[in-house]
Design a protein around this motif. Structure first.
Motif, mmCIF file in Angstrom:
data_model
loop_
_atom_site.group_PDB
_atom_site.id
_atom_site.type_symbol
_atom_site.label_atom_id
_atom_site.label_comp_id
_atom_site.label_asym_id
_atom_site.label_seq_id
_atom_site.Cartn_x
_atom_site.Cartn_y
_atom_site.Cartn_z
ATOM 1 N N ARG A 141 3.292 11.837 5.893
ATOM 2 C CA ARG A 141 2.312 11.654 6.977
ATOM 3 C C ARG A 141 1.565 10.337 6.802
ATOM 4 O O ARG A 141 1.290 9.634 7.785
ATOM 5 C CB ARG A 141 1.329 12.834 7.019
ATOM 6 C CG ARG A 141 1.909 14.122 7.555
ATOM 7 C CD ARG A 141 0.813 15.133 7.882
ATOM 8 N NE ARG A 141 0.052 15.506 6.700
ATOM 9 C CZ ARG A 141 0.350 16.515 5.900
ATOM 10 N NH1 ARG A 141 1.426 17.262 6.145
ATOM 11 N NH2 ARG A 141 -0.403 16.810 4.850
ATOM 12 N N TRP A 142 1.234 10.001 5.564
ATOM 13 C CA TRP A 142 0.525 8.754 5.302
ATOM 14 C C TRP A 142 1.361 7.545 5.713
ATOM 15 O O TRP A 142 0.872 6.633 6.383
ATOM 16 C CB TRP A 142 0.154 8.656 3.822
ATOM 17 C CG TRP A 142 -0.477 7.346 3.471
ATOM 18 C CD1 TRP A 142 0.152 6.228 2.990
ATOM 19 C CD2 TRP A 142 -1.851 6.999 3.612
ATOM 20 N NE1 TRP A 142 -0.741 5.201 2.816
ATOM 21 C CE2 TRP A 142 -1.986 5.652 3.192
ATOM 22 C CE3 TRP A 142 -2.986 7.678 4.038
ATOM 23 C CZ2 TRP A 142 -3.205 4.987 3.185
ATOM 24 C CZ3 TRP A 142 -4.201 7.014 4.039
ATOM 25 C CH2 TRP A 142 -4.300 5.696 3.618
ATOM 26 N N VAL A 143 2.636 7.541 5.303
ATOM 27 C CA VAL A 143 3.503 6.406 5.624
ATOM 28 C C VAL A 143 3.685 6.277 7.130
ATOM 29 O O VAL A 143 3.607 5.171 7.685
ATOM 30 C CB VAL A 143 4.868 6.541 4.920
ATOM 31 C CG1 VAL A 143 5.824 5.443 5.389
ATOM 32 C CG2 VAL A 143 4.704 6.469 3.409
ATOM 33 N N ARG A 144 3.902 7.388 7.820
ATOM 34 C CA ARG A 144 4.080 7.333 9.262
ATOM 35 C C ARG A 144 2.810 6.842 9.956
ATOM 36 O O ARG A 144 2.880 6.044 10.892
ATOM 37 C CB ARG A 144 4.487 8.711 9.797
ATOM 38 C CG ARG A 144 5.864 9.176 9.361
ATOM 39 C CD ARG A 144 6.237 10.521 9.967
ATOM 40 N NE ARG A 144 6.342 10.428 11.424
ATOM 41 C CZ ARG A 144 6.633 11.471 12.196
ATOM 42 N NH1 ARG A 144 6.842 12.673 11.645
ATOM 43 N NH2 ARG A 144 6.724 11.326 13.497
ATOM 44 N N TRP A 145 1.656 7.306 9.495
ATOM 45 C CA TRP A 145 0.386 6.906 10.106
ATOM 46 C C TRP A 145 0.113 5.423 9.873
ATOM 47 O O TRP A 145 -0.223 4.692 10.801
ATOM 48 C CB TRP A 145 -0.745 7.758 9.546
ATOM 49 C CG TRP A 145 -2.092 7.384 10.083
ATOM 50 C CD1 TRP A 145 -2.518 7.467 11.381
ATOM 51 C CD2 TRP A 145 -3.189 6.838 9.335
ATOM 52 N NE1 TRP A 145 -3.819 7.020 11.493
ATOM 53 C CE2 TRP A 145 -4.261 6.635 10.251
ATOM 54 C CE3 TRP A 145 -3.386 6.533 7.991
ATOM 55 C CZ2 TRP A 145 -5.495 6.122 9.843
ATOM 56 C CZ3 TRP A 145 -4.607 6.032 7.587
ATOM 57 C CH2 TRP A 145 -5.645 5.817 8.515
ATOM 58 N N THR A 146 0.250 4.972 8.635
ATOM 59 C CA THR A 146 -0.035 3.567 8.350
ATOM 60 C C THR A 146 0.975 2.634 9.011
ATOM 61 O O THR A 146 0.622 1.538 9.442
ATOM 62 C CB THR A 146 -0.079 3.306 6.830
ATOM 63 O OG1 THR A 146 1.131 3.780 6.221
ATOM 64 C CG2 THR A 146 -1.280 3.995 6.203
ATOM 65 N N ALA A 147 2.230 3.069 9.117
ATOM 66 C CA ALA A 147 3.230 2.245 9.809
ATOM 67 C C ALA A 147 2.845 2.044 11.274
ATOM 68 O O ALA A 147 3.068 0.968 11.836
ATOM 69 C CB ALA A 147 4.610 2.890 9.707
ATOM 70 N N GLN B 27 0.816 -1.212 0.000
ATOM 71 C CA GLN B 27 0.000 0.000 0.000
ATOM 72 C C GLN B 27 0.848 1.260 0.000
ATOM 73 O O GLN B 27 0.434 2.293 -0.542
ATOM 74 C CB GLN B 27 -0.973 -0.012 1.189
ATOM 75 C CG GLN B 27 -0.354 0.076 2.567
ATOM 76 C CD GLN B 27 -0.020 1.490 3.018
ATOM 77 O OE1 GLN B 27 -0.696 2.446 2.631
ATOM 78 N NE2 GLN B 27 1.029 1.615 3.817
ATOM 79 N N MET B 28 2.034 1.171 0.582
ATOM 80 C CA MET B 28 2.931 2.321 0.616
ATOM 81 C C MET B 28 3.332 2.745 -0.794
ATOM 82 O O MET B 28 3.350 3.943 -1.122
ATOM 83 C CB MET B 28 4.173 1.965 1.445
ATOM 84 C CG MET B 28 5.134 3.108 1.666
ATOM 85 S SD MET B 28 6.578 2.599 2.633
ATOM 86 C CE MET B 28 7.522 1.713 1.375
ATOM 87 N N TYR B 29 3.623 1.768 -1.641
ATOM 88 C CA TYR B 29 4.016 2.089 -3.010
ATOM 89 C C TYR B 29 2.817 2.445 -3.882
ATOM 90 O O TYR B 29 2.937 3.248 -4.817
ATOM 91 C CB TYR B 29 4.828 0.943 -3.608
ATOM 92 C CG TYR B 29 6.246 0.915 -3.058
ATOM 93 C CD1 TYR B 29 7.154 1.908 -3.398
ATOM 94 C CD2 TYR B 29 6.644 -0.074 -2.159
ATOM 95 C CE1 TYR B 29 8.445 1.916 -2.880
ATOM 96 C CE2 TYR B 29 7.925 -0.070 -1.634
ATOM 97 C CZ TYR B 29 8.823 0.924 -1.998
ATOM 98 O OH TYR B 29 10.092 0.937 -1.469
ATOM 99 N N VAL B 30 1.665 1.867 -3.588
ATOM 100 C CA VAL B 30 0.449 2.281 -4.290
ATOM 101 C C VAL B 30 0.149 3.750 -4.008
ATOM 102 O O VAL B 30 -0.138 4.534 -4.927
ATOM 103 C CB VAL B 30 -0.750 1.402 -3.874
ATOM 104 C CG1 VAL B 30 -2.066 2.005 -4.384
ATOM 105 C CG2 VAL B 30 -0.589 -0.010 -4.415
ATOM 106 N N MET B 31 0.264 4.145 -2.739
ATOM 107 C CA MET B 31 -0.002 5.534 -2.377
ATOM 108 C C MET B 31 1.073 6.479 -2.907
ATOM 109 O O MET B 31 0.778 7.641 -3.202
ATOM 110 C CB MET B 31 -0.123 5.661 -0.856
ATOM 111 C CG MET B 31 -1.387 5.033 -0.289
ATOM 112 S SD MET B 31 -2.918 5.683 -1.017
ATOM 113 C CE MET B 31 -2.856 7.393 -0.477
#
Length: 245
Positions: A49-55, A17-21
C-alpha cells in the motif's frame, strides 16, 4: 529536457524512499512475526500500500487492480515485467506466495518474508529438478494461499516476446488446482532496469480461472493466449504500440 530531468530526480527519490521503507517495515514487523506469523502478511500488505500510494503522487504512477482477485488456494500464472507487478499482485491477494529464484533467499528482508509466507525458491538453472522441487514444495506446504508463478520464468520488457515454460502447466496438472491468469502493463512505466519511472496508469488484471482437467498442451496454450492478449490490450491502452503474436 528539463521535464525529463525532473521526472528522473523524482524517480530517484521515490526509489530511495521505497527501499528505506522496505527495511523499516520489513525489520520492524519481525518481532511481531516471532509471536504470530500472520503479521508477515500484515507487513507485506502495508508495504505494498505504501509503494502504491507514494508512486501515485511522487512519480505520477497510479495503479489499478482489475478483475476478481482469488481468495482460495489457486495457482496464479502472471505476466512479469518489473518489481511493480509483484507489488500490485501481492497487494490484491490475501495470502500470496511466490515461486522465486533461489538467490533471493539471501536478499535482506525479502528472504525473511519468503520464509514466513512459504514462498518456494528454485534453481532456475536446473530445469527438471526445479519443476520436481516446485511440485513437492506445493504439495507439502503447511499453509494454503495463492501461489504466484511467472510462466516466462523472468521479467520480460513491455512489448518483448519470450516463450512460456512448462513449469506452470506441470503444477496445474500435478496439484489439481485451478489457475488464474494475470496480465499487466507495468513495464510501460516501470522498466526492468534503470531509475526512470514514468507517470500513467499501471494495471494488473486477473482473468477468469482455468479449471483443472485440461491436457498440458491445451492448458499452456490457453494460459499464454489469455495472459499475452490481456497484456497487449493493457499496454496498448497505455499507449505502447505492440506487435501482436
Amino acid at each position: 529536457m528539463m521535464r525529463h530531468a525532473i521526472q528522473w530526480l523524482r524517480s530517484l527519490v521515490f526509489i530511495f524512499q521505497m527501499y528505506v521503507m522496505l527495511a523499516l517495515i520489513g525489520f520492524g514487523f519481525v518481532p511481531l512475526i516471532w509471536f504470530n506469523k500472520k503479521y508477515a502478511m500484515v507487513a507485506i500488505h502495508a508495504y505494498c500500500r505504501w509503494v502504491r500510494w507514494t508512486a501515485s503522487w511522487m512519480i505520477g504512477l497510479r495503479s489499478e487492480i482489475r478483475g476478481e482477485p482469488p481468495t482460495d488456494e489457486v495457482i496464479i500464472g502472471a505476466k512479469h515485467q518489473s518489481f511493480f507487478d509483484i507489488i500490485l499482485i501481492a497487494s490484491a491477494l490475501p495470502a500470496p506466495k511466490y515461486i522465486m529464484k533461489k538467490q533471493l533467499v539471501w536478499a535482506p528482508v525479502i528472504g525473511i518474508y519468503a520464509k514466513y509466507t512459504n514462498s518456494i525458491p528454485v534453481d532456475r538453472g536446473k530445469r527438471g529438478q526445479a519443476i520436481k522441487q516446485m511440485v513437492e514444495a506445493v504439495r507439502s506446504s503447511p499453509t494454503p494461499g495463492q501461489l504466484v508463478i511467472f510462466p516466462q520464468g523472468t521479467r520480460v520488457a513491455a512489448g518483448a516476446k519470450k516463450p512460456y515454460k512448462v513449469g506452470t502447466g506441470v503444477l496445474y496438472r500435478e496439484t489439481g488446482q485451478p489457475c488464474v491468469p494475470a496480465s499487466t502493463n507495468v513495464g510501460v512505466f516501470w522498466k526492468r532496469h534503470g531509475i526512470m519511472r514514468y507517470p500513467g496508469l499501471a494495471v494488473v488484471e486477473f482473468h477468469p480461472r482455468i479449471e483443472p482437467g485440461l491436457e498440458l498442451a491445451e492448458f499452456m496454450e490457453r494460459l499464454e493466449d489469455v495472459v499475452e492478449n490481456g497484456s497487449n490490450d493493457l499496454m496498448q491502452e497505455a499507449g505502447l504500440k505492440v506487435e501482436l503474436w
